[in-house]
Scaffold this motif. Structure first.
Motif, PDB file in Angstrom:
ATOM      1  N   PHE A  39       0.463  -1.636   0.228  1.00  0.00           N
ATOM      2  CA  PHE A  39      -0.494  -0.367  -0.382  1.00  0.00           C
ATOM      3  C   PHE A  39       0.803   1.346  -0.168  1.00  0.00           C
ATOM      4  CE2 PHE A  39      -1.609   3.443   3.636  1.00  0.00           C
ATOM      5  CZ  PHE A  39      -2.171   4.041   2.555  1.00  0.00           C
ATOM      6  N   LYS A  40       1.675   1.182   0.897  1.00  0.00           N
ATOM      7  CA  LYS A  40       2.632   2.467   1.015  1.00  0.00           C
ATOM      8  C   LYS A  40       3.795   1.896  -0.586  1.00  0.00           C
ATOM      9  CE  LYS A  40       3.305   4.570   4.614  1.00  0.00           C
ATOM     10  NZ  LYS A  40       3.044   5.704   4.431  1.00  0.00           N
ATOM     11  N   ALA A  41       4.364   1.950  -0.853  1.00  0.00           N
ATOM     12  CA  ALA A  41       4.990   1.998  -1.768  1.00  0.00           C
ATOM     13  C   ALA A  41       3.806   1.582  -2.960  1.00  0.00           C
ATOM     14  CB  ALA A  41       4.936   0.456  -2.340  1.00  0.00           C
ATOM     15  N   THR A  42       2.853   1.478  -3.241  1.00  0.00           N
ATOM     16  CA  THR A  42       2.273   1.371  -4.823  1.00  0.00           C
ATOM     17  C   THR A  42      -0.035   2.645  -4.926  1.00  0.00           C
ATOM     18  OG1 THR A  42       0.672   0.032  -4.122  1.00  0.00           O
ATOM     19  CG2 THR A  42       2.629  -0.669  -5.546  1.00  0.00           C
ATOM     20  N   GLY A  43       0.131   2.825  -3.329  1.00  0.00           N
ATOM     21  CA  GLY A  43      -1.096   3.968  -2.676  1.00  0.00           C
ATOM     22  C   GLY A  43      -2.283   2.724  -3.339  1.00  0.00           C
ATOM     23  N   ILE A  44      -2.097   1.426  -3.721  1.00  0.00           N
ATOM     24  CA  ILE A  44      -3.436   0.206  -3.964  1.00  0.00           C
ATOM     25  C   ILE A  44      -3.808   0.659  -2.078  1.00  0.00           C
ATOM     26  CG2 ILE A  44      -3.908  -1.609  -4.037  1.00  0.00           C
ATOM     27  CD1 ILE A  44      -1.521  -2.538  -6.697  1.00  0.00           C
ATOM     28  N   ASP A  45      -5.891  -0.101  -2.662  1.00  0.00           N
ATOM     29  CA  ASP A  45      -5.781  -0.050  -0.552  1.00  0.00           C
ATOM     30  C   ASP A  45      -6.276  -1.236  -0.312  1.00  0.00           C
ATOM     31  OD1 ASP A  45      -7.979   1.636   0.835  1.00  0.00           O
ATOM     32  OD2 ASP A  45      -9.383  -0.166  -0.018  1.00  0.00           O
ATOM     33  N   GLN A  46      -5.587  -1.150   1.140  1.00  0.00           N
ATOM     34  CA  GLN A  46      -5.509  -2.569   1.754  1.00  0.00           C
ATOM     35  C   GLN A  46      -6.614  -3.183   1.573  1.00  0.00           C
ATOM     36  OE1 GLN A  46      -2.762  -2.013   5.534  1.00  0.00           O
ATOM     37  NE2 GLN A  46      -3.080   0.206   5.512  1.00  0.00           N
ATOM     38  N   ALA A  47      -7.764  -2.275   2.120  1.00  0.00           N
ATOM     39  CA  ALA A  47      -9.122  -3.401   1.993  1.00  0.00           C
ATOM     40  C   ALA A  47      -9.561  -3.786   0.601  1.00  0.00           C
ATOM     41  CB  ALA A  47      -9.567  -2.106   2.241  1.00  0.00           C
ATOM     42  N   ALA A  48      -9.042  -2.884  -0.227  1.00  0.00           N
ATOM     43  CA  ALA A  48      -9.047  -3.703  -1.660  1.00  0.00           C
ATOM     44  C   ALA A  48      -8.140  -5.036  -1.920  1.00  0.00           C
ATOM     45  CB  ALA A  48      -8.977  -2.431  -2.630  1.00  0.00           C
ATOM     46  N   LEU A  49      -7.036  -4.290  -1.333  1.00  0.00           N
ATOM     47  CA  LEU A  49      -6.338  -5.860  -1.870  1.00  0.00           C
ATOM     48  C   LEU A  49      -6.120  -6.642  -1.600  1.00  0.00           C
ATOM     49  CD1 LEU A  49      -2.864  -6.675  -3.317  1.00  0.00           C
ATOM     50  CD2 LEU A  49      -1.932  -5.505  -1.152  1.00  0.00           C
ATOM     51  N   SER A  50      -6.929  -6.930   0.284  1.00  0.00           N
ATOM     52  CA  SER A  50      -7.477  -7.896   0.946  1.00  0.00           C
ATOM     53  C   SER A  50      -8.812  -8.382   0.611  1.00  0.00           C
ATOM     54  CB  SER A  50      -8.121  -7.716   2.255  1.00  0.00           C
ATOM     55  OG  SER A  50      -6.328  -6.941   3.412  1.00  0.00           O
ATOM     56  N   ARG A  51      -9.203  -8.112   0.004  1.00  0.00           N
ATOM     57  CA  ARG A  51     -10.352  -8.561  -0.937  1.00  0.00           C
ATOM     58  C   ARG A  51     -10.318  -9.480  -1.906  1.00  0.00           C
ATOM     59  NH1 ARG A  51     -13.256  -3.316   0.731  1.00  0.00           N
ATOM     60  NH2 ARG A  51     -12.505  -2.443  -1.834  1.00  0.00           N
ATOM     61  N   PHE A  52      -9.856  -8.374  -2.380  1.00  0.00           N
ATOM     62  CA  PHE A  52      -8.542  -8.641  -3.464  1.00  0.00           C
ATOM     63  C   PHE A  52      -7.632 -10.891  -3.531  1.00  0.00           C
ATOM     64  CE2 PHE A  52      -4.748  -9.952  -6.251  1.00  0.00           C
ATOM     65  CZ  PHE A  52      -5.363 -10.293  -7.899  1.00  0.00           C
ATOM     66  N   MET A  53      -7.021 -10.903  -2.332  1.00  0.00           N
ATOM     67  CA  MET A  53      -6.319 -12.021  -2.014  1.00  0.00           C
ATOM     68  C   MET A  53      -7.203 -12.859  -0.948  1.00  0.00           C
ATOM     69  SD  MET A  53      -3.308 -11.363  -2.675  1.00  0.00           S
ATOM     70  CE  MET A  53      -1.971 -12.014  -2.208  1.00  0.00           C
ATOM     71  N   SER A  54      -8.185 -12.101  -0.965  1.00  0.00           N
ATOM     72  CA  SER A  54      -9.416 -13.180  -0.372  1.00  0.00           C
ATOM     73  C   SER A  54     -10.084 -14.432  -1.320  1.00  0.00           C
ATOM     74  CB  SER A  54      -9.524 -13.444   0.626  1.00  0.00           C
ATOM     75  OG  SER A  54     -11.060 -12.145  -0.117  1.00  0.00           O
ATOM     76  N   GLY A  55     -10.509 -13.523  -2.601  1.00  0.00           N
ATOM     77  CA  GLY A  55     -10.613 -13.748  -4.083  1.00  0.00           C
ATOM     78  C   GLY A  55     -12.344 -12.899  -4.027  1.00  0.00           C
ATOM     79  N   GLU A  56     -12.319 -12.308  -2.679  1.00  0.00           N
ATOM     80  CA  GLU A  56     -13.784 -12.151  -2.738  1.00  0.00           C
ATOM     81  C   GLU A  56     -13.849 -10.347  -3.497  1.00  0.00           C
ATOM     82  OE1 GLU A  56     -15.422  -8.745   0.687  1.00  0.00           O
ATOM     83  OE2 GLU A  56     -14.064 -10.262   1.588  1.00  0.00           O
ATOM     84  N   SER A  57     -12.886  -9.850  -4.007  1.00  0.00           N
ATOM     85  CA  SER A  57     -13.235  -9.468  -5.717  1.00  0.00           C
ATOM     86  C   SER A  57     -12.126  -8.973  -6.535  1.00  0.00           C
ATOM     87  CB  SER A  57     -13.668  -7.799  -4.593  1.00  0.00           C
ATOM     88  OG  SER A  57     -12.581  -7.334  -3.968  1.00  0.00           O
ATOM     89  N   GLY A  58     -12.510  -8.559  -7.211  1.00  0.00           N
ATOM     90  CA  GLY A  58     -11.390  -8.915  -8.277  1.00  0.00           C
ATOM     91  C   GLY A  58     -10.809  -7.089  -8.560  1.00  0.00           C
ATOM     92  N   LEU A  59     -10.188  -6.566  -8.640  1.00  0.00           N
ATOM     93  CA  LEU A  59      -9.138  -5.499  -9.503  1.00  0.00           C
ATOM     94  C   LEU A  59      -9.347  -4.782 -10.240  1.00  0.00           C
ATOM     95  CD1 LEU A  59      -5.759  -6.094  -7.071  1.00  0.00           C
ATOM     96  CD2 LEU A  59      -7.562  -5.256  -5.989  1.00  0.00           C
ATOM     97  N   GLU A  60      -9.239  -3.541 -10.254  1.00  0.00           N
ATOM     98  CA  GLU A  60      -9.188  -2.945 -11.879  1.00  0.00           C
ATOM     99  C   GLU A  60      -7.857  -3.046 -12.629  1.00  0.00           C
ATOM    100  OE1 GLU A  60     -10.083   1.443 -11.331  1.00  0.00           O
ATOM    101  OE2 GLU A  60     -12.085   0.693 -10.185  1.00  0.00           O
ATOM    102  N   MET A  61      -8.326  -2.547 -13.939  1.00  0.00           N
ATOM    103  CA  MET A  61      -6.720  -3.248 -14.491  1.00  0.00           C
ATOM    104  C   MET A  61      -5.563  -2.612 -14.252  1.00  0.00           C
ATOM    105  SD  MET A  61      -6.960  -6.250 -16.761  1.00  0.00           S
ATOM    106  CE  MET A  61      -5.498  -5.741 -17.167  1.00  0.00           C
TER     107      MET A  61
END
Length: 79
Positions: A39-61
């Motif tokens: 998150f600190k290096a990229t600005g990618i929201d931690q919650a969005a990354l957590s949802r992606f990692m759990s397979g709960e949701s995807g990420l935008e391209m």
């Protein structure tokens, strides 16, 4: 293209996309960085990354591109 062929194409594309997501999840899990560091290096929201990692949701391209750049991933088409 018939309706049946169109459905097959969509299914194949979705199947390949899932494989790509799984590969990116694996790269994140094994990169040795915490989600906070990503998150600190990229600005990618931690919650969005957590949802992606759990397979709960995807990420935008654009987010996937940012993540791939951060992880130095070279994405190649399947042969």
């Amino acid at each position: 293209m018939t309706r049946k062929q169109a459905r097959s194409t969509i299914y194949i594309m979705a199947k390949q996309r899932k494989k790509l997501s799984d590969q990116i999840r694996h790269a994140v899990a094994t990169c040795g960085k915490t989600r906070y560091q990503i998150f600190k290096a990229t600005g990618i929201d931690q919650a969005a990354l957590s949802r992606f990692m759990s397979g709960e949701s995807g990420l935008e391209m654009a987010t996937l591109d940012t993540l791939a750049d951060y992880l130095n991933l070279n994405i190649q088409p399947l042969k």
